[in-house]
Design a protein around this motif. Structure first.
Motif, mmCIF file in Angstrom:
data_model
loop_
_atom_site.group_PDB
_atom_site.id
_atom_site.type_symbol
_atom_site.label_atom_id
_atom_site.label_comp_id
_atom_site.label_asym_id
_atom_site.label_seq_id
_atom_site.Cartn_x
_atom_site.Cartn_y
_atom_site.Cartn_z
ATOM 1 N N ARG A 1 -10.870 7.092 0.470
ATOM 2 C CA ARG A 1 -9.762 7.984 0.495
ATOM 3 C C ARG A 1 -8.368 7.058 -0.072
ATOM 4 N NH1 ARG A 1 -6.639 11.059 5.643
ATOM 5 N NH2 ARG A 1 -4.963 11.844 4.438
ATOM 6 N N TYR A 2 -8.540 5.541 0.479
ATOM 7 C CA TYR A 2 -7.428 4.907 -0.385
ATOM 8 C C TYR A 2 -7.446 4.607 -1.644
ATOM 9 C CZ TYR A 2 -4.306 0.727 -0.625
ATOM 10 O OH TYR A 2 -3.642 -0.311 -1.294
ATOM 11 N N TYR B 1 -6.099 -3.633 -6.703
ATOM 12 C CA TYR B 1 -6.079 -2.642 -5.522
ATOM 13 C C TYR B 1 -7.624 -2.069 -5.527
ATOM 14 C CZ TYR B 1 -1.110 -1.701 -5.635
ATOM 15 O OH TYR B 1 0.149 -1.628 -5.118
ATOM 16 N N ALA C 1 -9.255 -1.741 -1.935
ATOM 17 C CA ALA C 1 -10.149 -0.454 -1.416
ATOM 18 C C ALA C 1 -11.239 -0.718 -0.645
ATOM 19 C CB ALA C 1 -10.128 0.145 -2.294
ATOM 20 N N SER D 1 -12.492 2.302 2.343
ATOM 21 C CA SER D 1 -11.758 3.420 2.513
ATOM 22 C C SER D 1 -11.921 4.259 1.013
ATOM 23 C CB SER D 1 -10.466 3.475 2.907
ATOM 24 O OG SER D 1 -9.717 4.831 2.794
ATOM 25 N N HIS E 1 0.593 -1.078 0.057
ATOM 26 C CA HIS E 1 0.119 0.125 0.043
ATOM 27 C C HIS E 1 0.702 1.194 0.046
ATOM 28 C CE1 HIS E 1 -3.385 -2.589 0.737
ATOM 29 N NE2 HIS E 1 -2.673 -2.996 1.904
ATOM 30 N N HIS F 1 -6.470 7.561 -3.607
ATOM 31 C CA HIS F 1 -4.855 7.378 -3.562
ATOM 32 C C HIS F 1 -4.317 6.386 -4.494
ATOM 33 C CE1 HIS F 1 -0.913 6.878 -1.465
ATOM 34 N NE2 HIS F 1 -1.225 5.732 -1.244
#
Length: 270
Positions: free
Chosen positions: A129-130, A118, A122, A127, A84, A133
């Motif tokens: 936000r992740y 990925y 998440a 999240s 991550h 990101h």
């Protein structure tokens, strides 16, 4: 190395095939132990498609090496719990983007698999936000790799004409652009692979025996079973899920892309 071809061309194919087999064998040993490693090495010795791909100056073995390297990097970063980190996301994404650009267009499934993995992470972390990101660093990696690819082509030939030819030639092999129905294309590209293996080029290979038991559906069922069993060990379960995502997306890609069935087999088998 001593065949009827330029040694300089053939040598790199032999070495890359050796590296690919070592990567898959190492992953096999880590996941299932020494007996599975010995079995995998023995099967490599009697696999005619693998043997031919290991000698011919042809894209298949390069595609397989890229996929093996990507799976190994994903596994190592996952084991070290660094998957991550921004640098890891950037590196893995750049390696994935290099597949359909610098290696071969049909390695697009590996890029799609990395994005899917990925996205699953998440969802697991719940999240947004992740997720943003991840999208940020994947975007940076994509712009960097594709930009480097385009610039290298422009500097080499003085224009971007090869890029148009690249998409034109490969686009003619994608089922979505074909005049026949999508269902007919799926049947032609995917399920006919079983008939080819059983009655044509490789009737006595170990892979043909496996495919004859139920075709690629068998691979999917095995993959699902491995995921369920892998939940007993968290590190094994994570590796199994990643492997299954790669397998399922490659299997899905075979439904829409015209390619020689034996090439698909070289990918499915390891």
């Amino acid at each position: 190395l001593v065949g009827n071809s330029f040694p300089g061309m053939r040598a790199n194919v032999v070495l890359i095939s050796l590296a690919s087999s070592l990567i898959f064998s190492a992953l096999m040993y880590w996941r299932f132990g020494l007996p599975a490693l010995v079995l995998s090495l023995c099967v490599y010795l009697v696999s005619m498609p693998w043997f031919m791909a290991s000698l011919m100056v042809e894209p298949t073995i390069y595609r397989l090496f890229h996929f093996a390297l990507l799976l190994l990097v994903w596994h190592v970063l996952q084991q070290k719990q660094k998957l991550h980190k921004p640098s890891s996301i950037l590196f893995v994404s750049a390696l994935a983007f290099s597949g359909p650009t610098f290696v071969y267009p049909t390695n697009f499934f590996a890029l799609a698999a990395v994005m899917a993995l990925y996205a699953l992470e998440a969802m697991r972390l719940q999240s947004w936000r992740y997720l943003l990101h991840i999208l940020l660093w994947i975007g940076v990696a994509g712009i960097s790799v594709v930009g480097t690819w385009l610039i290298s082509i422009y500097l080499t030939v003085g224009g971007l004409g090869p890029v148009a030819n690249y998409f034109s030639k490969f686009g003619s092999r994608v089922a979505l652009g074909a005049p026949t129905s999508l269902l007919q294309q799926v049947q032609s590209n995917f399920w006919s692979m079983e008939q080819f293996l059983l009655f044509s080029q490789v009737p006595f290979s170990f892979e043909a025996f496996l495919v004859g038991l139920g075709g690629s559906v068998l691979y999917i069922l095995i993959a699902v079973a491995v995921v369920i069993l892998g939940r007993r060990d968290s590190s094994h379960a994570q590796f199994d899920r990643a492997t299954v995502v790669f397998l399922l997306l490659f299997t899905a890609q075979t439904m829409f892309v015209n390619d020689y069935p034996v090439r698909k087999l070289v990918f499915l088998f390891p």
